[in-house]
Design a protein around this motif. Structure first.
Motif, short mmCIF file in Angstrom:
data_model
loop_
_atom_site.label_atom_id
_atom_site.label_comp_id
_atom_site.label_asym_id
_atom_site.label_seq_id
_atom_site.Cartn_x
_atom_site.Cartn_y
_atom_site.Cartn_z
N SER A 227 0.83 -1.21 0.00
CA SER A 227 0.00 0.00 0.00
C SER A 227 0.86 1.26 0.00
CB SER A 227 -0.92 -0.02 1.23
OG SER A 227 -1.67 1.17 1.32
N TYR A 228 1.86 1.29 0.88
CA TYR A 228 2.73 2.47 0.94
C TYR A 228 3.60 2.58 -0.31
CZ TYR A 228 5.86 6.04 2.72
OH TYR A 228 6.60 7.19 2.88
N LEU A 229 4.02 1.44 -0.84
CA LEU A 229 4.81 1.44 -2.07
C LEU A 229 4.02 2.07 -3.21
CD1 LEU A 229 7.63 0.37 -2.98
CD2 LEU A 229 6.45 -1.68 -3.80
N GLU A 289 11.03 -6.28 -7.29
CA GLU A 289 9.95 -6.75 -8.16
C GLU A 289 8.66 -5.97 -7.89
OE1 GLU A 289 11.79 -11.29 -8.42
OE2 GLU A 289 10.11 -10.84 -7.06
N GLY A 290 8.41 -5.65 -6.61
CA GLY A 290 7.24 -4.86 -6.26
C GLY A 290 7.32 -3.45 -6.84
N ILE A 291 8.50 -2.85 -6.79
CA ILE A 291 8.71 -1.52 -7.37
C ILE A 291 8.44 -1.55 -8.88
CG2 ILE A 291 10.52 0.15 -7.97
CD1 ILE A 291 11.62 -0.32 -5.11
N ALA A 292 8.95 -2.57 -9.55
CA ALA A 292 8.74 -2.68 -11.00
C ALA A 292 7.25 -2.79 -11.33
CB ALA A 292 9.50 -3.88 -11.54
N LEU A 293 6.50 -3.56 -10.55
CA LEU A 293 5.06 -3.69 -10.78
C LEU A 293 4.33 -2.38 -10.52
CD1 LEU A 293 4.06 -7.22 -9.40
CD2 LEU A 293 3.46 -6.28 -11.64
N GLY A 299 2.33 3.84 -14.14
CA GLY A 299 2.89 4.59 -15.25
C GLY A 299 3.92 5.62 -14.83
N ASN A 300 4.32 5.58 -13.56
CA ASN A 300 5.28 6.55 -13.02
C ASN A 300 6.59 5.85 -12.66
OD1 ASN A 300 3.24 8.51 -13.10
ND2 ASN A 300 2.59 8.05 -11.01
N LYS A 301 7.68 6.57 -12.84
CA LYS A 301 8.97 6.09 -12.36
C LYS A 301 9.06 6.40 -10.88
CE LYS A 301 13.08 4.32 -13.34
NZ LYS A 301 13.20 2.92 -13.78
N MET A 302 9.42 5.40 -10.08
CA MET A 302 9.44 5.61 -8.64
C MET A 302 10.70 6.35 -8.19
SD MET A 302 7.63 2.52 -6.60
CE MET A 302 7.86 3.51 -5.12
#
Length: 357
Positions: A227-229, A289-293, A299-302
């Motif tokens: 959720s926070y990610l 892997e969670g960041i990539a998803l 549609g945003n770069k983290m």
């Protein structure tokens, strides 16, 4: 009258329980005093979710009681008595890091609060089913001593190990290990719930959750991984990865699937049972892997940074083995995979933040 009582009712699993059981019981009584805001600040407030429940479910009755105070719990149990058929206890202080700041508060919520609820059950509705949301942190850091192998995006257990196929089972020791103070307070509660089942015959169940997730989570930096990610992916706020090269693995179970486990147990209870509950091999990911998803879905770069300092007692690799529960309740299975869950989290959060989903 058949009544379900849910503690932590405005939280993730509590609110899912209210929704799930609203058409199965005459009345759902929720206990929640929004301590999550005290723990995690404005990000953690569950007030929005309480309001949503009161608007959505006409048979929902909210009680802002503090589970640490028997004087606040007893009138509720006296009011409804033996009509209470199910208790779903989800209220907790859920963060390792926060527990170390205020050990008395952490223990009084997690351990003493659970004892209070068990004793109120024994005194006022001893035939009720009592379900407790425990945590995989009761195993402490024992999982970190498994034979782990580093791959490009994650840590993984050696494929020759018995845990490789399905994950960690309920027979992993909860002893001789570093838990974090949060893990220790949950161990105390976990064992109490087992004991009320085995000693007093109360129909108790312990569900040791992996990462519990879903669209109604009030994710904050110290708790609520996916959720926070996703919140950071949507808002552009900086996210920090703590240690293990971002390759630490979590399994993730949608709140609906967990509450459906509760429902299956309620219909055929086995007093004092302990079950691991997570996404298992069906739904898991590393931080990377969670960041990539999240980037793919939003549609945003983290915007994230890396800290070499891992959280004390954090797991490098944890996947829950649900074989025991599935053997006891073969009618249950997962319904939401990882991507479906993250899409729901994204759409719900974007709507709450007033952004286009």
């Amino acid at each position: 009258m058949n009544i379900a009582l849910v503690t932590g009712s405005a939280g993730l699993i509590g609110s899912e329980s209210v929704a799930f059981f609203s058409d199965k019981f005459d009345l759902v009584v929720g206990i929640d005093n929004n301590m999550r805001q005290y723990f995690f600040g404005a990000d953690g407030s569950t007030e929005w979710n309480r309001n949503r429940l009161e608007e959505a479910y006409s048979n929902y009755a909210h009680r802002p009681a503090d589970i640490r105070e028997v004087s606040q719990l007893e009138p509720i149990f006296q009011e409804f008595g033996a009509d209470i058929k199910l208790i779903v206890h989800t209220a907790a202080q859920p963060s390792h890091d926060w527990a170390a700041r205020e050990p008395f508060t952490d223990f009084s919520v997690n351990a003493n609060g659970t004892l209070n609820l068990l004793e109120m059950t024994r005194q006022h509705c001893p035939e009720a089913v009592f379900i407790f949301t425990s945590t995989n942190k009761v195993y402490g850091d024992n999982p970190n001593f498994l034979p782990l192998v580093e791959t490009e995006t994650r840590w993984e257990i050696d494929q020759n190990h018995p845990y490789f196929e399905n994950g960690i089972d309920e027979f992993m020791s909860i002893d001789h290990t570093k838990h974090s103070l949060f893990g220790a307070s949950k161990v105390a509660a976990d064992v109490l719930v087992q004991e009320y089942g085995r000693y007093f015959g109360i129909k108790t169940a312990i569900f040791r959750g992996g990462c519990l997730t879903g669209p109604n989570h009030s994710g904050a930096q110290l708790h609520g991984f996916l959720s926070y990610l996703m919140k950071c992916a949507i808002t552009g706020n900086q996210y920090t990865i703590f240690g293990y090269k971002g390759k630490q693995v979590r399994d993730n179970i949608h709140s609906y699937d967990l509450v459906n486990m509760f429902w299956h147990f309620y219909q055929d209870p086995r007093p004092g049972e302990v079950y691991n509950a997570g996404g298992g091999r069906y739904a898991n990911c590393s931080m990377l892997e969670g960041i990539a998803l999240c980037e793919e879905i939003s549609g945003n770069k983290m915007n994230y940074t890396y800290s070499e300092t891992n959280r004390i007692g954090d797991h490098i690799w944890y996947i829950s083995d649900l074989s025991k529960f599935k053997a006891h309740y073969p009618g249950w299975n997962w319904t939401f995979d990882l991507k479906q869950t993250l899409v729901q989290i994204h759409d719900s959060m974007a709507a709450r933040l007033g952004q286009h989903a």
